[in-house]
Design a protein around this motif. Structure first.
Motif, mmCIF file in Angstrom:
data_model
loop_
_atom_site.group_PDB
_atom_site.id
_atom_site.type_symbol
_atom_site.label_atom_id
_atom_site.label_comp_id
_atom_site.label_asym_id
_atom_site.label_seq_id
_atom_site.Cartn_x
_atom_site.Cartn_y
_atom_site.Cartn_z
ATOM 1 N N SER A 118 25.490 -37.232 3.774
ATOM 2 C CA SER A 118 25.833 -37.767 2.356
ATOM 3 C C SER A 118 27.031 -37.954 2.246
ATOM 4 N N HIS A 119 28.183 -36.963 2.321
ATOM 5 C CA HIS A 119 29.365 -37.143 2.344
ATOM 6 C C HIS A 119 30.070 -38.247 3.260
ATOM 7 N N TYR A 120 29.489 -38.197 4.380
ATOM 8 C CA TYR A 120 30.241 -39.198 5.352
ATOM 9 C C TYR A 120 29.723 -40.465 5.069
ATOM 10 N N ARG A 121 28.540 -40.781 4.551
ATOM 11 C CA ARG A 121 28.290 -42.003 4.144
ATOM 12 C C ARG A 121 28.995 -42.558 2.904
ATOM 13 N N VAL A 122 29.674 -41.827 2.166
ATOM 14 C CA VAL A 122 30.563 -42.260 1.041
ATOM 15 C C VAL A 122 32.014 -42.451 2.032
ATOM 16 N N LEU A 123 32.094 -41.649 2.699
ATOM 17 C CA LEU A 123 33.713 -41.836 3.228
ATOM 18 C C LEU A 123 33.485 -42.972 4.306
ATOM 19 N N MET A 124 32.427 -43.432 4.885
ATOM 20 C CA MET A 124 32.542 -44.586 5.728
ATOM 21 C C MET A 124 33.023 -45.911 4.987
ATOM 22 N N SER A 125 32.793 -46.007 3.890
ATOM 23 C CA SER A 125 33.460 -47.080 2.856
ATOM 24 C C SER A 125 34.557 -47.506 2.745
ATOM 25 N N ASN A 137 39.315 -33.674 4.075
ATOM 26 C CA ASN A 137 39.787 -32.340 3.807
ATOM 27 C C ASN A 137 39.724 -31.524 2.545
ATOM 28 N N GLN A 138 39.967 -32.458 1.455
ATOM 29 C CA GLN A 138 39.684 -32.124 0.082
ATOM 30 C C GLN A 138 38.244 -31.729 -0.333
ATOM 31 N N ALA A 139 37.431 -32.395 0.379
ATOM 32 C CA ALA A 139 36.045 -32.054 0.108
ATOM 33 C C ALA A 139 35.541 -30.973 0.694
ATOM 34 N N ALA A 140 35.847 -30.724 2.013
ATOM 35 C CA ALA A 140 35.590 -29.522 2.697
ATOM 36 C C ALA A 140 36.239 -28.379 2.180
ATOM 37 N N ASP A 141 37.611 -28.406 1.947
ATOM 38 C CA ASP A 141 38.378 -26.966 1.529
ATOM 39 C C ASP A 141 37.672 -26.750 0.263
ATOM 40 N N GLU A 142 37.589 -27.756 -0.835
ATOM 41 C CA GLU A 142 37.192 -27.402 -1.926
ATOM 42 C C GLU A 142 35.590 -27.416 -2.494
ATOM 43 N N ARG A 143 34.831 -27.490 -1.311
ATOM 44 C CA ARG A 143 33.458 -27.664 -1.420
ATOM 45 C C ARG A 143 32.794 -28.666 -2.358
ATOM 46 N N TRP A 144 33.606 -29.828 -2.433
ATOM 47 C CA TRP A 144 33.035 -30.924 -3.347
ATOM 48 C C TRP A 144 31.605 -31.403 -3.078
ATOM 49 N N THR A 145 30.717 -31.519 -4.075
ATOM 50 C CA THR A 145 29.620 -32.191 -4.024
ATOM 51 C C THR A 145 29.513 -33.524 -3.855
ATOM 52 N N VAL A 146 28.442 -34.437 -3.261
ATOM 53 C CA VAL A 146 28.541 -35.474 -2.926
ATOM 54 C C VAL A 146 28.930 -36.349 -4.457
ATOM 55 N N ARG A 147 28.189 -36.046 -5.355
ATOM 56 C CA ARG A 147 28.490 -36.781 -6.671
ATOM 57 C C ARG A 147 29.770 -36.584 -7.144
ATOM 58 N N PHE A 148 30.296 -35.342 -6.995
ATOM 59 C CA PHE A 148 31.876 -35.078 -7.418
ATOM 60 C C PHE A 148 32.741 -36.031 -6.287
ATOM 61 N N GLN A 150 31.979 -38.960 -4.798
ATOM 62 C CA GLN A 150 32.199 -40.395 -5.290
ATOM 63 C C GLN A 150 32.962 -40.314 -6.696
ATOM 64 N N ARG A 151 32.972 -39.503 -7.577
ATOM 65 C CA ARG A 151 33.870 -39.624 -8.810
ATOM 66 C C ARG A 151 35.122 -39.729 -8.380
ATOM 67 N N ARG A 154 35.971 -43.006 -6.831
ATOM 68 C CA ARG A 154 36.072 -44.094 -7.757
ATOM 69 C C ARG A 154 37.256 -44.251 -8.771
ATOM 70 N N SER A 155 37.671 -42.890 -8.983
ATOM 71 C CA SER A 155 38.918 -42.650 -9.696
ATOM 72 C C SER A 155 40.261 -43.055 -9.266
ATOM 73 N N ARG A 156 40.239 -43.221 -7.945
ATOM 74 C CA ARG A 156 41.183 -43.641 -6.922
ATOM 75 C C ARG A 156 42.129 -42.162 -7.102
ATOM 76 N N TYR A 157 41.513 -41.088 -6.970
ATOM 77 C CA TYR A 157 42.277 -39.705 -6.845
ATOM 78 C C TYR A 157 43.160 -39.707 -5.883
ATOM 79 N N TYR A 158 43.241 -40.262 -4.733
ATOM 80 C CA TYR A 158 44.037 -40.110 -3.731
ATOM 81 C C TYR A 158 45.410 -40.783 -3.936
ATOM 82 N N TYR A 159 45.141 -41.960 -4.701
ATOM 83 C CA TYR A 159 46.448 -42.761 -4.954
ATOM 84 C C TYR A 159 47.081 -42.009 -6.278
#
Length: 316
Positions: A118-125, A137-148, A150-151, A154-159
């Motif tokens: 489910s994580h990788y399905r989000v990342l494929m986009s 790396n962020q999701a793996a290191d900080e144990r993000w849920t899929v929903r988190f 996605q949020r 959507r918030s363009r956290y990377y940028y």
């Protein structure tokens, strides 16, 4: 692969069934990622069928549909044609090289096992590869849920956050060299002491780039295999004065940590470009920001001139 062979569809189905059954077995320590591996290989095979059936597109589609039906009958939902195309998209989004026929590619060397399908399905986009790697790396290191996750996407956290790494390279016009390789005129630096692992690594990176001459940032979380065990080098620099790669890990300075880091350096030395004849050196940074340099097993120690350009502490 000869798609003309009448036994080929059966061979393909048996191979795919082996992948899925292995992923569903209880013996795998990361069963959710085992499914990710299976889906990636299914996607690879879908692409191979399409590429090798260019002149017989109808045959390729028929074969993929037949495999989808057989997998659905054997394992239930999740292997319909829509998912078969998603598996294809997954492979194309992460086209890891060195696949050889039917041999398994060790995806655990390239992808994070902490993440699920489910994580990788989000990342494929995500088309921006750097952005995708940041979220992996962020999701793996900080144990993000899929929903988190996605949020965050959507918030363009990377940028807003991830690109701040570019600001760790200071304006050269404001840099002034001082004795012992230090640079003055830098912006305030976060602390290596305390905080999360990510914040401490960001502080280490910022300090080395701003306050010490010769460090050029290469990358983070670079994979190294040591005696069949996987390791990730947290930060990698190239030191222009030393002509060496410099590997950084956050760890105590106990004998076990030093010995393990030396093995990592030995392994890294074997994979570095042949145009770099000098051996890498490592910096172990403990919780008090004290630095212990480590050499490969091929070197007893650095020269005094080389030691002089390396930090003894990264505290403010």
């Amino acid at each position: 692969m000869n798609t003309e062979s009448p036994t080929e569809p059966l061979e393909l189905y048996r191979y795919l069934r082996t992948l899925v059954e292995a992923a569903q077995s209880d013996s795998d320590p990361t069963p959710k990622f085992a499914l990710v591996e299976a889906y990636w290989h299914i996607g690879r095979i879908v692409v191979e069928i399409e590429q090798q059936g260019q002149h017989r597109a109808d045959y390729g589609i028929h074969l993929i549909e037949a495999l989808s039906d057989q997998l659905s009958q054997a394992f239930g939902k999740g292997y319909g044609m829509s998912n078969m195309w998603r598996f294809k998209q997954f492979f194309l989004a992460f086209p890891i090289l060195a696949t050889n026929g039917r041999e398994f590619t060790n995806l655990r060397q390239h992808l994070r096992t902490e993440l699920t399908w489910s994580h990788y399905r989000v990342l494929m986009s995500l088309e921006n590869i750097q952005e995708r790697d940041f979220y992996i790396n962020q999701a793996a290191d900080e144990r993000w849920t899929v929903r988190f996750m996605q949020r965050m996407v959507r918030s363009r956290y990377y940028y807003h956050v991830g690109l701040e790494d570019n600001e760790l390279i200071p304006d050269r016009a404001n840099r002034r060299e001082a004795p012992n390789g230090l640079v003055t005129g830098s912006s305030p630096t976060p602390s290596v002491v305390g905080g999360t692992k990510r914040s401490r690594l960001a502080a280490v990176k910022k300090i080395l780039l701003e306050r010490y001459v010769g460090f050029a940032f290469v990358g983070q979380r670079q994979y190294v295999s040591v005696r069949g065990k996987d390791f990730w080098v947290e930060l990698v620099f190239f030191h222009i004065i030393l002509g060496r790669f410099v590997l950084v890990q956050l760890s105590g300075h106990n004998p076990a940590a030093l010995a393990e880091f030396r093995l990592i350096l030995d392994s890294y030395a074997q994979k570095q470009p042949p145009t770099i004849p000098t051996l890498p050196v490592g910096l172990l940074v403990d919780e008090a920001a004290r630095v212990k340099y480590v050499t490969t097993s091929g070197e007893i120690r650095l020269s005094s001139d080389e030691e002089a350009v390396l930090p003894l502490s990264l505290s403010n």
